[in-house]
Design an enzyme around this catalytic site. Sequence first.
Site, PDB file in Angstrom:
ATOM      1  NE  ARG A 120      -8.914 -20.016  34.991  1.00  0.00           N
ATOM      2  CZ  ARG A 120      -9.392 -20.198  36.118  1.00  0.00           C
ATOM      3  NH1 ARG A 120      -8.571 -20.399  37.024  1.00  0.00           N
ATOM      4  NH2 ARG A 120     -10.845 -20.142  35.952  1.00  0.00           N
ATOM      5  CG  HIS A 121      -3.627 -25.697  39.027  1.00  0.00           C
ATOM      6  ND1 HIS A 121      -4.392 -25.652  40.218  1.00  0.00           N
ATOM      7  CD2 HIS A 121      -2.914 -26.797  39.131  1.00  0.00           C
ATOM      8  CE1 HIS A 121      -4.277 -26.781  40.885  1.00  0.00           C
ATOM      9  NE2 HIS A 121      -3.427 -27.382  40.190  1.00  0.00           N
ATOM     10  N   PRO A 122      -6.990 -25.147  38.318  1.00  0.00           N
ATOM     11  CG  PRO A 122      -7.948 -27.130  39.034  1.00  0.00           C
ATOM     12  CD  PRO A 122      -6.916 -26.497  38.189  1.00  0.00           C
ATOM     13  CB  SER A 123      -6.620 -25.007  43.372  1.00  0.00           C
ATOM     14  OG  SER A 123      -7.582 -25.849  43.032  1.00  0.00           O
ATOM     15  CG  PHE A 127      -0.013 -23.330  38.103  1.00  0.00           C
ATOM     16  CD1 PHE A 127       0.780 -23.172  39.378  1.00  0.00           C
ATOM     17  CD2 PHE A 127      -0.115 -24.486  37.375  1.00  0.00           C
ATOM     18  CE1 PHE A 127       1.402 -24.578  39.775  1.00  0.00           C
ATOM     19  CE2 PHE A 127       0.604 -25.659  37.530  1.00  0.00           C
ATOM     20  CZ  PHE A 127       1.419 -25.665  38.741  1.00  0.00           C
TER      21      PHE A 127
END
Length: 389
Positions: free
Chosen positions: A228-231, A235
């Site tokens: 996953r995306h951190p931000s 996502f």
Amino acid sequence: MNELPLHGITVVDLTRVLAGPFCTQTLGDMGARIIKVEQPGVGDDARAIGPFLGDASAYFMSVNRNKESIALDLKAEGDRAVFERLLERADVLVENYRPGTMEKLGYGWEQLQARYPRLVMVSISGFGQTGPYRSQPAYDMVVQAMSGMMSVTGHPDAGPCRVGVSIGDLGAGLYAVVGTQSALLRRARTGKGERVDVSMLDCQVALLENAVARYGATGSVPGPIGSRHPSMTPFDVYAAEDGYLVIAVGNDGLFKRLCELLGLPGLVDDDRFRTNASRCAHEAALKRMLEDKLRGHSRAHWLKLLQDNGIPTGEYHSVSEVVEHPQIQARGMLAEVLTPSGESLGVAGNPLMAGGGKQVVRRQPPALDGDRMRILEELGLAHAPGEGD
């Protein structure tokens, strides 16, 4: 008008294994002439690295197309004379020896600059030409670990994990291409060559753009978080009935549309998911809800529905699926090279040439010393100085 952008540029290539050869292959793909200088008898170390196709290394062949080969011993007087004749005609010298080696051979930057003032020298090493680690050896795994790249790769509590490709080498090779072209542009203005110093470790730190910025902004140390995306959320990679797909939602408008398409409009009004920040804070709960819905239909069903309605999504592919994908084939991202015995090997193409109608493979990966006689004749040498009578 059909000439490639680096047509007319001659590169003498002293590199071996991956970072340097990847740099020079990319320069060769863009039209430069690459003369690969190898160690007599054994050649580039990569020639001995598998897997093999007959007697040829697929590893070597994947990063050495569009090059010529001549074997020279830079400690032997006759071969040094040939090498220096090559430098007289060269625009660029690329090397990836440990710092200090070129100086010991008599070909350090100050010596070369004095003799060949227009020459661009590109040096790729583990830690660069300066600093307390300059003399230390390094491979891809070393700089992935030291840079922090491994610390943000993989899943929590699973232990250190390297990126699945040799990004330490490949990143340095690409930055070396950028540095080479920048130095050539500057030479066009000034008439003078310059030294390009590329550190594999530096390049990995540069590729940590998001992780370094997050640490600077929050003071918290980024760690591995899986796919996953951190931000941004959602996502990530999600499970459908029969396989995986990626859904990448970068704003609230896309999230609302996604929920409508999935038949989950109530999620938009849930305080846990109302904003991107709140969705990131409750990422695990949101993923469970989305996958409960996605597992009700096939991957193909969801891909068509989401793609037709503007949601950034894509199927999860194996390497075998990638090479058969129509988009990859349409963009010319697959190339074919031949071993010296004529066996065919599929390799990755060059994205800078993709779709441009250019032939990526103009010269097959060379046999060791395979271009010696032609190069010597071109230099006006019936044989190398010191050979024969």
